[in-house]
Design an enzyme around this catalytic site. Sequence first.
Site, PDB file in Angstrom:
ATOM      1  N   LYS A  54      21.447  36.570 -23.791  1.00  0.00           N
ATOM      2  CA  LYS A  54      20.002  36.859 -23.827  1.00  0.00           C
ATOM      3  C   LYS A  54      19.399  36.493 -25.190  1.00  0.00           C
ATOM      4  O   LYS A  54      20.136  36.290 -26.175  1.00  0.00           O
ATOM      5  CB  LYS A  54      19.770  38.345 -23.528  1.00  0.00           C
ATOM      6  CG  LYS A  54      20.363  39.294 -24.555  1.00  0.00           C
ATOM      7  CD  LYS A  54      20.318  40.736 -24.044  1.00  0.00           C
ATOM      8  CE  LYS A  54      20.934  41.684 -25.055  1.00  0.00           C
ATOM      9  NZ  LYS A  54      21.050  43.059 -24.518  1.00  0.00           N
ATOM     10  N   HIS A 181      25.292  51.550 -19.431  1.00  0.00           N
ATOM     11  CA  HIS A 181      25.173  51.050 -20.808  1.00  0.00           C
ATOM     12  C   HIS A 181      25.267  52.212 -21.781  1.00  0.00           C
ATOM     13  O   HIS A 181      24.674  53.271 -21.562  1.00  0.00           O
ATOM     14  CB  HIS A 181      23.837  50.320 -20.962  1.00  0.00           C
ATOM     15  CG  HIS A 181      23.715  49.532 -22.238  1.00  0.00           C
ATOM     16  ND1 HIS A 181      24.653  48.599 -22.628  1.00  0.00           N
ATOM     17  CD2 HIS A 181      22.769  49.536 -23.205  1.00  0.00           C
ATOM     18  CE1 HIS A 181      24.279  48.060 -23.787  1.00  0.00           C
ATOM     19  NE2 HIS A 181      23.148  48.610 -24.163  1.00  0.00           N
ATOM     20  N   ARG A 237      31.228  43.598 -21.987  1.00  0.00           N
ATOM     21  CA  ARG A 237      30.061  42.732 -22.248  1.00  0.00           C
ATOM     22  C   ARG A 237      29.900  42.609 -23.763  1.00  0.00           C
ATOM     23  O   ARG A 237      29.795  43.628 -24.449  1.00  0.00           O
ATOM     24  CB  ARG A 237      28.794  43.359 -21.650  1.00  0.00           C
ATOM     25  CG  ARG A 237      28.927  43.772 -20.196  1.00  0.00           C
ATOM     26  CD  ARG A 237      27.607  44.284 -19.633  1.00  0.00           C
ATOM     27  NE  ARG A 237      27.097  45.477 -20.280  1.00  0.00           N
ATOM     28  CZ  ARG A 237      27.261  46.728 -19.834  1.00  0.00           C
ATOM     29  NH1 ARG A 237      27.929  46.950 -18.703  1.00  0.00           N
ATOM     30  NH2 ARG A 237      26.760  47.738 -20.486  1.00  0.00           N
ATOM     31  N   TYR A 281       1.589  38.121 -52.427  1.00  0.00           N
ATOM     32  CA  TYR A 281       0.504  38.960 -51.900  1.00  0.00           C
ATOM     33  C   TYR A 281       0.668  40.412 -52.319  1.00  0.00           C
ATOM     34  O   TYR A 281       1.781  40.946 -52.299  1.00  0.00           O
ATOM     35  CB  TYR A 281       0.487  38.917 -50.369  1.00  0.00           C
ATOM     36  CG  TYR A 281       0.117  37.580 -49.790  1.00  0.00           C
ATOM     37  CD1 TYR A 281      -1.147  37.024 -50.010  1.00  0.00           C
ATOM     38  CD2 TYR A 281       1.024  36.879 -49.003  1.00  0.00           C
ATOM     39  CE1 TYR A 281      -1.478  35.800 -49.458  1.00  0.00           C
ATOM     40  CE2 TYR A 281       0.687  35.655 -48.438  1.00  0.00           C
ATOM     41  CZ  TYR A 281      -0.571  35.114 -48.679  1.00  0.00           C
ATOM     42  OH  TYR A 281      -0.900  33.915 -48.127  1.00  0.00           O
ATOM     43  N   CYS A 328       6.175  35.954 -47.476  1.00  0.00           N
ATOM     44  CA  CYS A 328       4.975  35.339 -46.902  1.00  0.00           C
ATOM     45  C   CYS A 328       5.301  34.775 -45.521  1.00  0.00           C
ATOM     46  O   CYS A 328       6.442  34.814 -45.073  1.00  0.00           O
ATOM     47  CB  CYS A 328       4.466  34.213 -47.799  1.00  0.00           C
ATOM     48  SG  CYS A 328       4.181  34.699 -49.506  1.00  0.00           S
ATOM     49  N   MET A 329       4.309  34.218 -44.884  1.00  0.00           N
ATOM     50  CA  MET A 329       4.544  33.641 -43.556  1.00  0.00           C
ATOM     51  C   MET A 329       5.553  32.488 -43.616  1.00  0.00           C
ATOM     52  O   MET A 329       6.387  32.337 -42.735  1.00  0.00           O
ATOM     53  CB  MET A 329       3.217  33.163 -42.959  1.00  0.00           C
ATOM     54  CG  MET A 329       3.353  32.670 -41.536  1.00  0.00           C
ATOM     55  SD  MET A 329       1.805  32.028 -40.887  1.00  0.00           S
ATOM     56  CE  MET A 329       1.057  33.496 -40.242  1.00  0.00           C
TER      57      MET A 329
HETATM   58  C1  LIG Z   1      22.414  43.409 -24.881  1.00  0.00           C
HETATM   59  C2  LIG Z   1      23.348  44.089 -23.967  1.00  0.00           C
HETATM   60  C3  LIG Z   1      24.721  44.044 -24.200  1.00  0.00           C
HETATM   61  C4  LIG Z   1      25.335  43.427 -25.449  1.00  0.00           C
HETATM   62  O1  LIG Z   1      25.251  44.323 -26.535  1.00  0.00           O
HETATM   63  P1  LIG Z   1      25.997  43.998 -27.929  1.00  0.00           P
HETATM   64  O2  LIG Z   1      25.850  45.237 -28.714  1.00  0.00           O
HETATM   65  O3  LIG Z   1      25.259  42.861 -28.553  1.00  0.00           O
HETATM   66  O4  LIG Z   1      27.390  43.636 -27.587  1.00  0.00           O
HETATM   67  C5  LIG Z   1      25.567  44.604 -23.257  1.00  0.00           C
HETATM   68  N1  LIG Z   1      25.074  45.185 -22.142  1.00  0.00           N
HETATM   69  C6  LIG Z   1      23.745  45.258 -21.898  1.00  0.00           C
HETATM   70  C7  LIG Z   1      23.268  45.911 -20.652  1.00  0.00           C
HETATM   71  C8  LIG Z   1      22.841  44.732 -22.799  1.00  0.00           C
HETATM   72  O5  LIG Z   1      21.531  44.825 -22.564  1.00  0.00           O
END
Ligand SMILES: *Cc1c(COP(=O)(O)O)cnc(C)c1O
Length: 391
Positions: A54, A181, A237, A281, A328-329
């Site tokens: 992602k 999660h 994951r 700035y 800055c930007m």
């Molecule tokens: C982003 C995400 C992960 C990965 O998390 P990390 O801490 O980067 O390993 C795993 N599971 C879900 C559902 C996520 O949204």
Amino acid sequence: MPFTPPDSMDLLTALSVPASQPRPTRVDVDLDAIEHNYNALQACSGVPVMAVLKANAYGHGIGVVAKHLAARGVSHFGVAYLEEALLIRALGITTPTLVFGGVVTEQIPDFLKHDIQLAASSVEKLEHINREASTLGVRAKVHLKIDTGMERIGTHYYSCGPLFDAAARCSDCDVVGIYSHLANADASDLAHAKLQVRRFEDCVSAATDRLGRQPTRHLANSAAILALDSAHYDLVRSGQALYGALPAAHLAGRVELKPAMQWQSKVVYFKVVKPGHPVSYGSTWVSDTNTRVVTVPVGYADGYPRSLSNRGEVVIRGKRYPVIGRVCMDQIMIDIGDGEAWNGDTVTLVGDDMPVSEVARNADTIAHDILSSISARVPRFYHRSGTPVSP
Ligand SMILES: *Cc1c(COP(=O)(O)O)cnc(C)c1O
């Protein structure tokens, strides 16, 4: 045949009208490091690793990273939004890909037409998915999403019976996974994570009873891969650790992670700043002696956090120097004091000698935020076995 990127890719890759020489602010991605981390995480968990791609592969570039990992036989991809999965499919990659986020009902046909796996986070969503699958005459691949303590999306662990009943009824859905999660796997106190594990266990047993078989179970993120063996189940994951970011300082040494990204720029200006002449700035930084200051062409529009104003550090010629004044930007100023820096010298913003975890701490945030915020204005370059790879 030349590859024609889909329109949405312009937003995710480098500038679309390149100069003959790119600007010095660039990201270099070491594909071998990602592969190394992948193998290390697999060895540590003993189960397959879902590569989380992602947010433009945490800023590394989703297209190239997906192609590289698919070619190496990585078995599962995870993304946040449908569009990210569609980009993977547009590259001709057929790796099973789960979209973690809450399903937007209008988008269900796109999931099904492109064989993208869906998070079934409520009875209503699951039934909607089932109806669309039936209409299209295809099978939907769903992962039942349980909320065990994050309060984001998913059916609460204490009332998931109806979700499992619906899953058993939905004739056009294949339940390929059940997942949840963790909210606190990076904490040194794992009490809450362990509570989530126990809640997940109960839900898995209930689902297995109801479905007559056990779907693929997955719960661990990067931190839990390193910290909590009991959360590994059938699949883990990983995002941040895959890219070489250490989830928490106390987890150092569990596996050898190699940072996949070097984010660098070059000195474009040198001057001496006199006392009483504030920098940038808001005039938030003033020297009380003559000091040597260099300017670097990177700013918050590139994703260099504005919160690093007067707090960031960069590396030039092997030495750390502070960011002075406001970011800055498009530019930052660095106080090199008595140090040495010349126009054209490399400035490391994030990389081997400036770990992203440290940059994140200085900016009061986490590695995910730093990496995923690097904007499309910064061109990405890829390397494998020490040689450049074209995107
Ligand atoms: C982003 C995400 C992960 C990965 O998390 P990390 O801490 O980067 O390993 C795993 N599971 C879900 C559902 C996520 O949204």
